[in-house]
Motif scaffolding. Structure first.
Motif, PDB file in Angstrom:
ATOM      1  N   GLY A   1       6.699  -8.332  11.145  1.00 24.84           N
ATOM      2  CA  GLY A   1       6.009  -7.143  11.627  1.00 24.84           C
ATOM      3  C   GLY A   1       5.205  -6.368  10.609  1.00 24.84           C
ATOM      4  O   GLY A   1       4.654  -5.307  10.918  1.00 24.84           O
ATOM      5  N   GLY A   2       5.127  -6.854   9.375  1.00 24.29           N
ATOM      6  CA  GLY A   2       4.285  -6.195   8.377  1.00 24.29           C
ATOM      7  C   GLY A   2       5.040  -5.725   7.155  1.00 24.29           C
ATOM      8  O   GLY A   2       6.261  -5.856   7.061  1.00 24.29           O
ATOM      9  N   GLY A   3       4.306  -5.178   6.209  1.00 28.24           N
ATOM     10  CA  GLY A   3       4.885  -4.701   4.961  1.00 28.24           C
ATOM     11  C   GLY A   3       3.796  -4.458   3.945  1.00 28.24           C
ATOM     12  O   GLY A   3       2.603  -4.685   4.210  1.00 28.24           O
ATOM     13  N   SER A   4       4.200  -3.986   2.777  1.00 21.46           N
ATOM     14  CA  SER A   4       3.257  -3.669   1.714  1.00 21.46           C
ATOM     15  C   SER A   4       3.597  -4.466   0.460  1.00 21.46           C
ATOM     16  O   SER A   4       4.750  -4.480   0.020  1.00 21.46           O
ATOM     17  CB  SER A   4       3.311  -2.167   1.387  1.00 21.46           C
ATOM     18  N   ILE A   5       2.607  -5.123  -0.109  1.00 19.67           N
ATOM     19  CA  ILE A   5       2.765  -5.874  -1.354  1.00 19.67           C
ATOM     20  C   ILE A   5       1.940  -5.178  -2.427  1.00 19.67           C
ATOM     21  O   ILE A   5       0.746  -4.913  -2.227  1.00 19.67           O
ATOM     22  CB  ILE A   5       2.315  -7.331  -1.198  1.00 19.67           C
TER      23      ILE A   5
END
Length: 263
Positions: A137-141
């Protein structure tokens, strides 16, 4: 009419997990800052002792942290880490090295060591965690480049190339994973007081030259990078992806090291 967001929660990370690869220096401060904003932090490092020390520092401050050993040069370990922690909301990675030599003096063994740690491992972390985040469902790298991705000096050729390469990897990953809600950005520090810069700090002239190059007239501290990490990991940057955030004290804004007379 849309409702007004609760801006007091803009930087909060309560109920979220952040994986920080690199337990010392900038990585340690990033982990502490993320925990202070409510995140459960997984601290990963080649040295389990270092990871445990940072996790303990978080716990001492009332945060929640887990320490784990990770060799970013081991493809199988990176893939396994992405599978294990793929439900996290953020990945931050800081591991890097430099061999300060003119290109003509480099050995290919030195070249491989710098490229493998700085660029190859970044590629593996980004693609494996990007895939896992996309599936969840998404995330931040958030990766760490450098001002050397944009400006160079003699002896920085290979290091600079890896940092410029990381910037382009982040942009490409932002394009490839964006539709699945994954944001990929890069922080580019200026000159920071870390183990990587001890050689410079020991040379008074070199130390002073670097300090006076920035608009603020000094080196930065690792904790001064933590705010950028929290910003990029949080909803405060929900529409920010594929970008490079320079935290360099104005280094890249200034043309040269000479202040001409203005009167």
């Amino acid at each position: 009419m849309t409702s007004t967001p609760d801006y007091s929660q803009l930087f909060r990370l309560d109920g979220r997990t952040a994986v920080v690869v690199g337990a010392g220096g900038i990585g340690r401060e990033a982990a502490l800052a993320l925990a202070a904003h409510g995140a459960r932090v997984v601290v990963a490092d080649l040295s389990l002792d270092a990871a445990q020390a940072t996790a303990a520092a978080i716990a001492e401050r009332g945060g929640i942290a887990e320490a784990t050993r990770l060799d970013v040069l081991d493809d199988a370990e990176v893939e396994a880490a992405a599978e294990r922690f793929g439900d996290a909301s953020a990945l931050v990675f800081t591991a890097a090295m430099n061999v300060r030599k003119r290109m003509e003096d480099y050995t290919m063994e030195e070249y491989d060591r710098v490229v493998n740690l700085n660029l190859r491992s970044s590629f593996q972390l980004i693609r494996h965690f990007g895939k896992a985040f996309a599936a969840n469902g998404g995330g931040s790298i958030v990766g760490f480049a450098s001002i050397r991705a944009q400006v160079v000096e003699p002896g920085q050729g290979v290091y600079a190339a890896t940092k410029a390469g990381l910037v382009q990897l982040a942009k490409t990953a932002a394009a490839e994973f964006g539709a699945q809600g994954v944001r990929v950005n890069v922080v580019a520090p200026g000159i920071v007081e870390t183990p990587l810069t001890v050689q410079i700090k020991q040379d008074e002239e070199w130390d002073r030259a670097y300090a006076t190059k920035s608009a603020l007239g000094r080196w930065s501290r690792p904790d001064e990078l933590a705010g950028a990490v929290v910003y990029l990991a949080s909803e405060a940057s929900s529409f920010v992806t594929g970008t490079t955030l320079f935290v360099d004290g104005g280094w890249t804004a200034i043309d040269g090291r000479f202040t001409p007379p203005t009167a």
